[in-house]
Write a protein that holds these residues in place. Structure first.
Motif, PDB file in Angstrom:
ATOM      1  N   GLY A 185       0.758  -1.240   0.009  1.00  0.00           N
ATOM      2  CA  GLY A 185      -0.076   0.050  -0.105  1.00  0.00           C
ATOM      3  C   GLY A 185       0.913   1.341   0.073  1.00  0.00           C
ATOM      4  N   VAL A 186       2.053   1.123  -0.217  1.00  0.00           N
ATOM      5  CA  VAL A 186       2.913   2.305  -0.256  1.00  0.00           C
ATOM      6  C   VAL A 186       3.116   2.784  -1.530  1.00  0.00           C
ATOM      7  CG1 VAL A 186       5.226   3.242   0.511  1.00  0.00           C
ATOM      8  CG2 VAL A 186       4.324   1.439   1.722  1.00  0.00           C
ATOM      9  N   ARG A 187       2.772   4.191  -1.708  1.00  0.00           N
ATOM     10  CA  ARG A 187       2.936   4.895  -3.162  1.00  0.00           C
ATOM     11  C   ARG A 187       4.455   5.074  -3.450  1.00  0.00           C
ATOM     12  NH1 ARG A 187       1.133   9.801  -3.150  1.00  0.00           N
ATOM     13  NH2 ARG A 187       0.569   9.827  -1.078  1.00  0.00           N
ATOM     14  N   VAL A 188       5.104   4.136  -4.454  1.00  0.00           N
ATOM     15  CA  VAL A 188       6.290   4.439  -4.697  1.00  0.00           C
ATOM     16  C   VAL A 188       6.363   5.654  -5.707  1.00  0.00           C
ATOM     17  CG1 VAL A 188       8.390   3.476  -5.739  1.00  0.00           C
ATOM     18  CG2 VAL A 188       6.669   2.111  -4.458  1.00  0.00           C
ATOM     19  N   VAL A 189       6.650   6.803  -5.357  1.00  0.00           N
ATOM     20  CA  VAL A 189       6.702   7.955  -6.179  1.00  0.00           C
ATOM     21  C   VAL A 189       7.894   8.263  -7.041  1.00  0.00           C
ATOM     22  CG1 VAL A 189       5.026   8.983  -4.362  1.00  0.00           C
ATOM     23  CG2 VAL A 189       7.358   9.398  -4.161  1.00  0.00           C
ATOM     24  N   GLY A 190       8.869   7.841  -6.615  1.00  0.00           N
ATOM     25  CA  GLY A 190      10.189   7.997  -7.241  1.00  0.00           C
ATOM     26  C   GLY A 190      10.992   6.548  -7.468  1.00  0.00           C
ATOM     27  N   ILE A 191      11.444   6.266  -8.498  1.00  0.00           N
ATOM     28  CA  ILE A 191      12.274   5.186  -8.971  1.00  0.00           C
ATOM     29  C   ILE A 191      13.697   5.719  -9.771  1.00  0.00           C
ATOM     30  CG2 ILE A 191      12.830   2.961  -9.873  1.00  0.00           C
ATOM     31  CD1 ILE A 191       9.911   2.213  -9.339  1.00  0.00           C
ATOM     32  N   ALA A 192      14.936   5.760  -9.268  1.00  0.00           N
ATOM     33  CA  ALA A 192      16.100   5.842 -10.199  1.00  0.00           C
ATOM     34  C   ALA A 192      16.631   4.641 -10.450  1.00  0.00           C
ATOM     35  CB  ALA A 192      17.008   6.903  -9.355  1.00  0.00           C
ATOM     36  N   ASP A 193      16.991   4.851 -12.033  1.00  0.00           N
ATOM     37  CA  ASP A 193      18.025   3.976 -12.237  1.00  0.00           C
ATOM     38  C   ASP A 193      19.056   4.542 -13.062  1.00  0.00           C
ATOM     39  OD1 ASP A 193      17.417   4.765 -14.841  1.00  0.00           O
ATOM     40  OD2 ASP A 193      16.042   2.999 -15.463  1.00  0.00           O
ATOM     41  N   ARG A 194      19.923   3.885 -13.693  1.00  0.00           N
ATOM     42  CA  ARG A 194      21.164   4.356 -14.327  1.00  0.00           C
ATOM     43  C   ARG A 194      20.996   5.782 -15.202  1.00  0.00           C
ATOM     44  NH1 ARG A 194      23.206  -0.036 -15.769  1.00  0.00           N
ATOM     45  NH2 ARG A 194      22.855  -0.090 -17.881  1.00  0.00           N
ATOM     46  N   GLU A 195      19.708   5.638 -15.783  1.00  0.00           N
ATOM     47  CA  GLU A 195      19.556   6.418 -17.086  1.00  0.00           C
ATOM     48  C   GLU A 195      18.843   7.701 -16.408  1.00  0.00           C
ATOM     49  OE1 GLU A 195      20.700   6.271 -19.822  1.00  0.00           O
ATOM     50  OE2 GLU A 195      21.519   4.322 -19.461  1.00  0.00           O
ATOM     51  N   GLY A 196      18.506   7.575 -15.288  1.00  0.00           N
ATOM     52  CA  GLY A 196      17.744   8.956 -14.509  1.00  0.00           C
ATOM     53  C   GLY A 196      16.673   8.326 -13.535  1.00  0.00           C
ATOM     54  N   LEU A 197      15.647   9.517 -13.367  1.00  0.00           N
ATOM     55  CA  LEU A 197      14.766   9.638 -12.212  1.00  0.00           C
ATOM     56  C   LEU A 197      13.233   9.246 -12.822  1.00  0.00           C
ATOM     57  CD1 LEU A 197      13.734   9.416  -9.200  1.00  0.00           C
ATOM     58  CD2 LEU A 197      14.044  11.962  -9.351  1.00  0.00           C
TER      59      LEU A 197
END
Length: 373
Positions: free
Chosen positions: A201-213
């Motif tokens: 139930g947590v909103r994952v509002v940001g994910i960063a990988d090698r190419e950006g956010l």
């Protein structure tokens, strides 16, 4: 002081590789092998010490799995370098006696297990965990369990790529509830942590990988992104929805969220970065992501930091629970054991009333003394 330190120089490329055995229990140590441009002996030494702590921390009296000592390996090369596989094979060839007798190793940052298994087979080695198999009562049954576990796939993702991140998510959830989270890194640890936080139930509002956010205030579609992820944890941006946005990779620390999960590189949060952290809880999915002075600064302003050797211990523990026969090689058994163990560990260290790193270190030291006895 480490028990053994090896510095190897590749005769072809002059690249350096390192093995550090920090401690041995019953003559054996456990810890992965990483490929990273800029990897140093000091880094591998710190990682090996962390493995000693991880092993001791999960000691559960009555389990068949008696935790091993801690070790680590690293090669100073970009995993995307065309020479990386050849350098890796020469390194493994050079340290093969240590792998056969003392160092049970597996994938780590920049290295996939299947690549390591291929090289082991080319060198006539059944696996890179032969030293651990020597400790089990029924070696054939242990090998069969591990093969079965490695063949399990859960909703499109191999079980082996989920257990560590599932443990990270459980570590966070054992501390409380969250509305929002940001995950830095979308490999096996970060991807699985994002999946199971979202399912809680947590909103994952940001994910960063090698190419950006990648950003969405209403929550990113983690499952869609997992399906569009390549072997290096990079998401195909074509999968993003109209409401999703992108930003430079370094902006991950500036996103407002309750929970922050650094799950990629080591040493990414120094004093300057610590001042930008807006979360109230930081769960270290990566190894050594936070410098000591940065953690002290965050702790001083009320940010709870769950240390790496507690938060990301479950990949290592799951391997050995399967090998030693404490659990069946199924997703259900894995998730149940991980959730039960992680919640017990977090509750134990949280009850001490001191920073979690200090409490977790004390617990690891008590467990290590019990193992010696």
């Amino acid at each position: 002081m480490s028990l053994l330190e090896i510095t190897w120089t590749d005769p072809v490329t002059a690249r350096r590789g390192y093995v550090v055995i920090d401690s041995l229990v019953r003559g054996v140590a456990s810890g992965g092998l990483r490929l990273r441009e800029g990897c140093t002996l000091e880094e591998v030494r710190g990682l090996a010490r962390g493995m000693s702590l991880k092993e001791a921390l999960v000691h559960t009296p009555g389990d068949r799995y008696v935790p091993m000592g801690g070790a680590k390996g690293g090669i100073d090369i970009d995993p995307g370098d065309p020479e990386a596989r050849a350098v890796l094979k020469r390194f493994v060839t050079a340290v093969l006696p240590v792998i056969r007798e003392q160092w049970s190793t597996g994938e780590d940052f920049g290295l996939r297990q299947e690549t390591l298994d291929e090289i082991a087979a080319e060198l006539g080695l059944a696996s890179t965990v032969e030293a651990a198999f020597a400790l089990v009562a029924d070696e054939d049954a242990a090998r069969a369990r591990l093969r079965a576990a490695m063949a399990e796939v859960v909703e499109g993702v191999p079980l082996a790529d989920l257990v560590g991140g599932y443990g990270v998510a459980q570590a966070a959830l054992a501390l409380g509830s969250y509305e929002t989270a940001v995950v830095q890194g979308f490999g096996s640890i970060g991807g699985a942590a994002a999946r199971y936080l979202a399912r809680a139930g947590v909103r994952v509002v940001g994910i960063a990988d090698r190419e950006g956010l990648m950003l969405c205030p209403d929550g990113l579609d983690v499952e869609r992104m997992l399906a569009a992820r390549d072997g290096g944890g990079v998401v195909d941006r074509a999968c993003l929805r109209p409401g999703d946005t992108t930003a430079p990779r370094e902006a991950w620390l500036d996103v407002e969220a309750d929970l922050l999960v650094p799950a990629a590189m080591s040493y990414v949060i120094g004093p300057a970065e610590a001042a930008r952290v807006k979360a109230r809880v930081v769960v270290e999915g990566a190894n050594l992501p936070t410098l000591p002075e940065a953690e002290a600064a965050m702790t001083a302003r009320g940010v709870t930091v769950v240390p790496d050797f507690l938060a990301n211990v479950m990949t290592n523990a799951w391997w050995w629970w399967v090998v030693f026969g404490d659990i069946e090689p199924t997703p259900e058994a894995a998730f149940d054991k991980i959730a039960t163990t992680m919640r017990r560990l977090v509750e134990t260290v949280s009850a001490e009333g001191v920073p979690l790193r200090k409490a977790a270190l004390a617990l690891a030291e008590r467990n290590a003394a019990a193992l010696i006895r």
